[in-house]
Design an enzyme around this catalytic site. Structure first.
Site, PDB file in Angstrom:
ATOM      1  N   GLY A 187     -21.438   1.346 -19.584  1.00  0.00           N
ATOM      2  CA  GLY A 187     -22.748   0.866 -19.180  1.00  0.00           C
ATOM      3  C   GLY A 187     -22.935   0.825 -17.677  1.00  0.00           C
TER       4      GLY A 187
ATOM      5  CG  ASN B 111     -24.974 -10.260 -18.888  1.00  0.00           C
ATOM      6  OD1 ASN B 111     -25.960 -10.542 -18.209  1.00  0.00           O
ATOM      7  ND2 ASN B 111     -23.756 -10.205 -18.376  1.00  0.00           N
TER       8      ASN B 111
ATOM      9  CD  GLN C 274     -24.310  -8.213 -23.576  1.00  0.00           C
ATOM     10  OE1 GLN C 274     -24.200  -8.634 -24.713  1.00  0.00           O
ATOM     11  NE2 GLN C 274     -23.262  -8.012 -22.788  1.00  0.00           N
TER      12      GLN C 274
ATOM     13  CB  SER D 241     -21.623  -0.412 -22.882  1.00  0.00           C
ATOM     14  OG  SER D 241     -20.232  -0.513 -22.680  1.00  0.00           O
TER      15      SER D 241
ATOM     16  CG  HIS E 282     -16.765  -2.497 -24.045  1.00  0.00           C
ATOM     17  ND1 HIS E 282     -16.394  -3.783 -23.703  1.00  0.00           N
ATOM     18  CD2 HIS E 282     -17.618  -2.092 -23.082  1.00  0.00           C
ATOM     19  CE1 HIS E 282     -17.002  -4.131 -22.582  1.00  0.00           C
ATOM     20  NE2 HIS E 282     -17.741  -3.123 -22.188  1.00  0.00           N
TER      21      HIS E 282
ATOM     22  CB  THR F  23     -13.020  17.356 -18.906  1.00  0.00           C
ATOM     23  OG1 THR F  23     -12.701  18.471 -18.077  1.00  0.00           O
ATOM     24  CG2 THR F  23     -12.666  17.674 -20.349  1.00  0.00           C
TER      25      THR F  23
ATOM     26  CB  CYS G 178     -19.258  -8.232 -14.422  1.00  0.00           C
ATOM     27  SG  CYS G 178     -19.248  -6.919 -15.647  1.00  0.00           S
TER      28      CYS G 178
END
Length: 380
Positions: free
Chosen positions: A71, A154, A182, A200, A202, A238, A326
């Protein structure tokens, strides 16, 4: 002691179906999607199928989807890519956002101001963290390059009136980027009117270090990463085929289960909030009481230190947080709570519980554990 993990806004478990889908890719024949031999073609096909799954979940074309490392990169690519492209094409160097955005949006806005001479306007929020669409409309200018708003916060869970915000942007021909990290899997993302959407892996049951930015083809996008021209020239490097497949499977499953999961978790969350407020008179819910994610219940509790409460809860086997992962470890009060008008001392008492999609249990024991922790600290 087996802990009850209630910090799913920070990260959540990888789904079994995701692991089953990516195991053959990780353990089988290698293949680079850019290679022209048979192994490369198989990798390219898997990447394309994953792109289609993500696109369907977001209600966009497959060609709109750019796979990223998460994200944070998706938000960076949206703000820098759309912003710099607009600055080069028509000299537009004005960005509109809010004071409650995730650090990946806020810090990128600061970068654009510092390095590319952007003027950044933060539209105020009310005491629930809501943006008034009229305020946003009033902030737009002829040189506005981009608006960036999080669909759901979040920390406090407030859900923005994104349809009205999108209409205000559309009336002025300004692209709207929505940080849906979120919100994905909890709220519908198709048809919300955004020109760019970040998600995102995860947060959805996919892998950490995976994500995507869906950006409509008509919106000019300057790449941030340069090199081999992968992702239609928008993000070189890649591709992480296994990560993309994981994101595709997780997005598809979360979208399929969204309505049922949101209704079930909302009921459990509301009962938990009521229990907490009845047991702890000095606790207050943060964020909007109705316009909020099913998965987040966040409080400030006068008279106690939030980090101390979290330590007491962990001793009881409950893992929660004070807000965004974060900014974990920071002694500064949350910028989100400050923007919502909460004073710094009260903001330092914040506790956030965030729930998984599979939640199907009474959380009254957690409310009792929280009340016991607050009482113990108040008597110490």
């Amino acid at each position: 002691m087996v802990s009850l993990f209630l910090d799913h806004a920070a990260t959540t478990s990888v789904r079994r179906e995701v692991l089953e889908a990516i195991t053959p890719i990780l353990t089988g024949e290698p293949g680079n999607p850019s290679s022209t031999h048979a192994a490369g073609e198989r990798a390219r096909a898997a990447l394309g199928a994953a792109r289609g799954r993500v696109a369907r979940a977001l209600g966009v074309r497959s060609t709109d989807v750019v796979f990223t490392s998460g994200g944070t990169e998706a938000n960076n690519l949206a703000l820098q890519g759309i912003g710099v492209a607009a600055a080069r094409a028509r000299g537009a160097r004005h960005l509109v956002t809010t004071p409650i955005e995730h650090s990946s949006v806020r810090e990128t806005a600061h970068f654009l101001a510092r390095v590319h001479d952007f003027d950044v306007t933060e539209v105020r929020v009310d005491g629930h963290g809501l943006v008034d669409p009229d305020d946003l409309a009033g902030a737009l200018r002829d040189d506005t390059a981009l608006v960036a708003v999080g669909l759901a916060n979040n920390e406090i869970g407030t859900v923005q009136p994104v349809a009205e915000l999108a209409e205000a942007c559309r009336a002025r021909g300004v692209p709207l980027h929505v940080d849906a990290v979120q919100a994905a899997g909890w709220l519908p993302l198709a048809g919300i009117g955004a020109d760019a959407i970040a998600i995102s892996g995860h947060k959805l049951g996919g892998l950490p270090g995976t994500g995507a930015l869906a950006v409509r083809g008509r919106v000019p996008l300057e790449p941030v990463l340069h090199g081999g021209g992968q992702e239609r020239g928008r993000r070189s490097g890649t591709e992480n085929v296994a990560g993309a497949v994981a994101l595709g499977v997780a997005s598809e499953l979360a979208e399929r289960e969204r309505d049922e999961a949101a209704a079930r978790v909302t009921r459990i969350r509301d009962a938990f909030v009521a229990e907490v407020l009845s047991r702890i008179p000095n606790a207050s819910l943060t964020g909007h009481p109705q316009r909020r994610l099913p998965s987040i219940a966040s409080f400030v509790i006068d008279g106690v230190n939030g980090e101390s409460v979290l330590l007491e809860l962990e001793r009881s086997g409950v893992l929660a947080s004070s807000g965004s992962a974060c900014r974990a470890g920071s002694t500064e009060p949350s910028h989100v709570l400050l923007a919502a008008g909460i004073d710094p001392d009260t903001a330092r008492t914040a506790i956030r519980f965030s729930f998984p999609r599979g939640l199907d249990a009474d959380l009254a024991p957690v409310a009792r554990a929280l009340a016991a922790a607050v009482t113990a600290l108040g008597n110490s």
